[in-house]
Design a protein around this motif. Structure first.
Motif, PDB file in Angstrom:
ATOM      1  N   ILE A  17       1.027  -1.121  -0.052  1.00  0.00           N
ATOM      2  CA  ILE A  17       0.214  -0.078   0.006  1.00  0.00           C
ATOM      3  C   ILE A  17       0.860   1.228  -0.072  1.00  0.00           C
ATOM      4  O   ILE A  17       0.561   2.108  -0.760  1.00  0.00           O
ATOM      5  CB  ILE A  17      -1.146   0.024   1.266  1.00  0.00           C
ATOM      6  N   LEU A  18       1.960   1.266   0.764  1.00  0.00           N
ATOM      7  CA  LEU A  18       2.933   2.487   0.809  1.00  0.00           C
ATOM      8  C   LEU A  18       3.467   2.388  -0.745  1.00  0.00           C
ATOM      9  O   LEU A  18       3.571   3.783  -1.246  1.00  0.00           O
ATOM     10  CB  LEU A  18       4.136   2.026   1.687  1.00  0.00           C
ATOM     11  N   ILE A  19       3.810   1.535  -1.414  1.00  0.00           N
ATOM     12  CA  ILE A  19       4.500   1.616  -2.724  1.00  0.00           C
ATOM     13  C   ILE A  19       3.459   2.135  -3.740  1.00  0.00           C
ATOM     14  O   ILE A  19       3.515   2.884  -4.283  1.00  0.00           O
ATOM     15  CB  ILE A  19       4.881   0.099  -3.302  1.00  0.00           C
ATOM     16  N   GLU A  20       2.021   1.784  -3.527  1.00  0.00           N
ATOM     17  CA  GLU A  20       1.001   2.381  -4.238  1.00  0.00           C
ATOM     18  C   GLU A  20       0.904   3.808  -4.083  1.00  0.00           C
ATOM     19  O   GLU A  20       0.721   4.446  -4.986  1.00  0.00           O
ATOM     20  CB  GLU A  20      -0.259   1.552  -3.966  1.00  0.00           C
ATOM     21  N   ILE A  21       1.021   4.243  -2.925  1.00  0.00           N
ATOM     22  CA  ILE A  21       0.925   5.622  -2.442  1.00  0.00           C
ATOM     23  C   ILE A  21       1.884   6.407  -3.463  1.00  0.00           C
ATOM     24  O   ILE A  21       1.643   7.525  -3.904  1.00  0.00           O
ATOM     25  CB  ILE A  21       1.146   6.025  -1.085  1.00  0.00           C
ATOM     26  N   PHE A  22       3.038   5.872  -3.598  1.00  0.00           N
ATOM     27  CA  PHE A  22       3.999   6.601  -4.350  1.00  0.00           C
ATOM     28  C   PHE A  22       4.163   6.433  -5.943  1.00  0.00           C
ATOM     29  O   PHE A  22       4.549   7.135  -6.561  1.00  0.00           O
ATOM     30  CB  PHE A  22       5.699   6.071  -3.662  1.00  0.00           C
TER      31      PHE A  22
END
Length: 151
Positions: A17-22
């Protein structure tokens, strides 16, 4: 001592999810959510094969649902931005019919377009006067075919 799989799934879910945010691609989001859902089921079920099945099914379903949502939300057409978007728009005659070489001009939004001359429509073009409200019927190259709007 047994290995607590649910922590691994939660960590990978938050990481994706953090990768998706970026990245903002909507490809990592379903994987992250599927990992978190699998982690919740892993709290109660200890079989790794069931974890794989839950992760796979949740990932595929979420990928399908999120891609449909993304298409409907972000890729919906707002209206044509090309000359085909002129069809149906209204404009004002700024130069009346003079001859087949100069059939007149119409102002649509802030652009000025030449009116397409058609020998079968010449009588209709002759009836158009400066200030008449017209509607675009077709766009042919850099010229438009118009009809007078009845008021």
């Amino acid at each position: 001592m047994t290995f607590d799989w649910h922590w691994l799934y939660f960590v990978f879910g938050v990481l994706f999810i953090l990768i998706e945010i970026f990245t903002l691609t909507f490809y990592f989001l379903p994987i992250g959510i599927a990992a978190i859902v699998t982690g919740i089921f892993a709290l109660f079920i200890q079989n790794v094969y069931i974890h794989v099945a839950i992760f796979t099914i949740a990932g595929i379903v979420l990928l399908f649902l999120i891609s449909k949502w993304k298409k409907s939300r972000f890729l919906k057409p707002v209206g044509s931005q090309f000359v085909a978007g002129l069809v149906g728009q209204q404009g004002v005659i700024i130069e009346g019919f003079m001859s087949s070489q100069s059939p007149g001009k119409v102002k649509i939004f802030s652009d000025i377009w030449e009116i397409h001359w058609d020998p079968h429509q010449e009588s209709k073009l002759m009836n158009l006067k400066v200030g008449d409200l017209v509607k675009v019927v077709t766009v042919e190259g850099n010229k438009v075919t118009v009809d007078k709007v009845k008021t």
